[in-house]
Design an enzyme around this catalytic site. Structure first.
Site, short mmCIF file in Angstrom:
data_model
loop_
_atom_site.label_atom_id
_atom_site.label_comp_id
_atom_site.label_asym_id
_atom_site.label_seq_id
_atom_site.Cartn_x
_atom_site.Cartn_y
_atom_site.Cartn_z
N GLU A 43 30.34 21.17 46.66
CA GLU A 43 30.86 20.58 45.42
C GLU A 43 32.35 20.27 45.54
OE1 GLU A 43 31.88 21.50 40.72
OE2 GLU A 43 30.92 23.06 41.92
N ASP B 214 43.80 34.18 44.89
CA ASP B 214 44.79 33.39 44.16
C ASP B 214 45.87 34.35 43.65
OD1 ASP B 214 46.24 31.64 42.62
OD2 ASP B 214 44.63 31.20 41.20
N ASP C 255 49.67 34.41 41.77
CA ASP C 255 50.55 33.58 40.97
C ASP C 255 51.81 34.36 40.60
OD1 ASP C 255 51.73 31.96 38.93
OD2 ASP C 255 49.76 31.09 38.51
#
Length: 452
Positions: free
Chosen positions: A70, A138, A140
């Site tokens: 995808e 991830d 941040d």
């Protein structure tokens, strides 16, 4: 300029009349992005990466593999298109050039072509499900706002960016040494953080439960914005992974960089935050009194943060402190300020999308370039190439005459070269060896079955 004009004239375009001055206005622009995708984006390398060797001619190659991946495009004006799929490198490249996405997200490999999921859904069988996906992380910088004073929110500078460097060092070492992964890609998010892609076959085939277990392995940050103590380090001794992270990375960084750069103990407002983490009120009171007495005096020529930190360690780790909680407090303070803060949900689920490397961040114009974990101390987010800078380099050098090597001679060239030689080539070698080994094993099984 219309899209058709931009596509037809891309090779001859001069950006904003920059042919004479070679200066490109410093902004994120859809027309700039179209040129970037046409001339600089490494389409072929991205296809080879996400094919994992299945684009070859070996009889064991799964020709449907890439077509079941995808892709998601975010277009101008926040138009969001999910469940896109492509059967070849040229299909992917043409779609990116045509749609000019402001962001490209990569999802899992599904059991069937995601673009045809509705047809399978009508059959009544639940056959549309993710079957492979890189293990991703991830991190941040905004999640560190309670421990950095130089910036807040999406802002980042060279005083707080080392928190991302430390995260890379801690997580990368554990992934390689504790879990045995080899093919790991770290990528700058383009603005305020880093992404990690673990691409080994055994990582891609992890279940959601296994991914959650790995994510939990890294979890020590368990507090919230209202709690004084956000780190939990249970047990009489640190887990070997945490002990290694503390002695080899976190402790040195905290004392040499974090304390002085963020002035963590320079004022009452800031040192109170640390004193509140001490479980014994009398110990905290003793330190508070000492620091308040000396707040106007010149304590020494040494940095006040380091002086007070030495005093804190001396009190907490002295022979008087019998309880484990007090003696462990120094480690917990260091972990609270420096340990990686992961977005756990990103890592736990196969169907989570993550931004593709080499995208351009629309807020900063910076390219999401790979980061070398072995030299991450040298990475400077403030000098990462921007979209306008790259197009200015194209104009200045007149690289249009040699289209095949344009990207190599811009400031993006080294990043693409690193991706290709340090990450992609060893990965594909391993993938092809795995395909060959699996094929031979199946052949041997067939021969054994026939021999019966």
């Amino acid at each position: 300029m219309t899209r058709e004009e931009a596509e037809n004239g891309i090779d001859d375009m001069v950006i904003d009349g920059a042919q004479q001055a070679n200066a490109v206005p410093d902004r994120f622009d859809a027309n700039y992005l179209r040129i970037y995708y046409g001339k600089l984006f490494p389409h072929a390398d991205m296809f080879k990466w996400l094919s994992y060797g299945h684009d070859g001619k070996h009889p064991a190659c799964d020709k449907s593999y890439f077509g079941r991946r995808e892709f998601s495009f975010t277009l101008e004006n926040d138009i969001y298109i999910r469940f896109q799929s492509f059967n070849s490198a040229i299909e992917l490249e043409n779609s990116i050039k045509e749609k000019c996405p402001f962001k490209i997200d990569i999802g899992p490999v599904y059991s069937v072509d995601p673009a045809k999921r509705h047809a399978y859904a009508q059959s009544g069988d639940n056959v549309f499900t993710p079957v492979e996906r890189e293990l991703v992380f991830d991190i941040d910088i905004t999640d560190y706002d309670d421990v950095r004073y130089c910036c807040t929110g999406a802002d980042v500078c060279l005083q707080c960016w080392p928190l991302m460097t430390i995260a890379i060092k801690v997580i990368d070492t554990a992934l390689r040494d504790d879990f045995g992964f080899n093919h790991i890609l770290w990528v700058y998010s383009g603005r305020r953080g880093v992404h990690c892609w673990v691409c080994d076959g055994k990582a891609r085939r992890l279940t959601n439960e296994q991914r959650a277990a790995i994510a939990d392995y890294f979890r020590v940050y368990k507090g919230n914005e209202n709690s004084h103590k956000k780190i939990s380090l249970p047990g009489p001794v640190l887990h070997p992974f945490l002990a290694r992270s503390y002695t080899e990375v976190l402790k040195g960084f905290f004392e040499a960089k974090m304390l002085p750069n963020q002035n963590l103990l320079s004022s009452e407002e800031r040192y109170e935050k640390i004193l509140e983490m001490i479980p014994d009120a009398s110990v905290a009171s003793e330190l508070r009194g000492r620091w308040q007495e000396n707040k106007r005096a010149s304590m020494s020529k040494d940095d006040i943060n380091l002086v007070r930190w030495d005093q804190l360690k001396s009190v907490l780790q002295s022979g008087k402190q019998k309880t484990q909680g007090i003696r462990r407090c120094v480690e917990e303070i260091v972990f609270s300020f420096t340990y990686p803060r992961l977005d756990m949900e990103v890592s736990k689920h196969m169907n989570h999308l993550l931004k593709a490397p080499f995208c351009v961040h629309p807020k900063t114009g910076r390219v999401c370039v790979p980061i070398d974990p072995n030299n991450c101390d040298e990475f400077d987010p403030t000098i990462v190439p921007t979209l306008s800078q790259l197009l200015e380099e194209l104009n200045r050098e007149g690289l249009r005459q040699d289209a095949d090597n344009e990207g190599d001679r811009t400031s993006l060239g080294e990043s693409v070269k690193f991706f290709r030689t340090t990450f992609l080539q060893p990965l594909l070698k391993s993938c092809k060896e795995g395909i060959e080994s699996s094929y031979n094993a199946k052949l041997q099984q067939s021969k054994n079955a026939l021999s019966w």
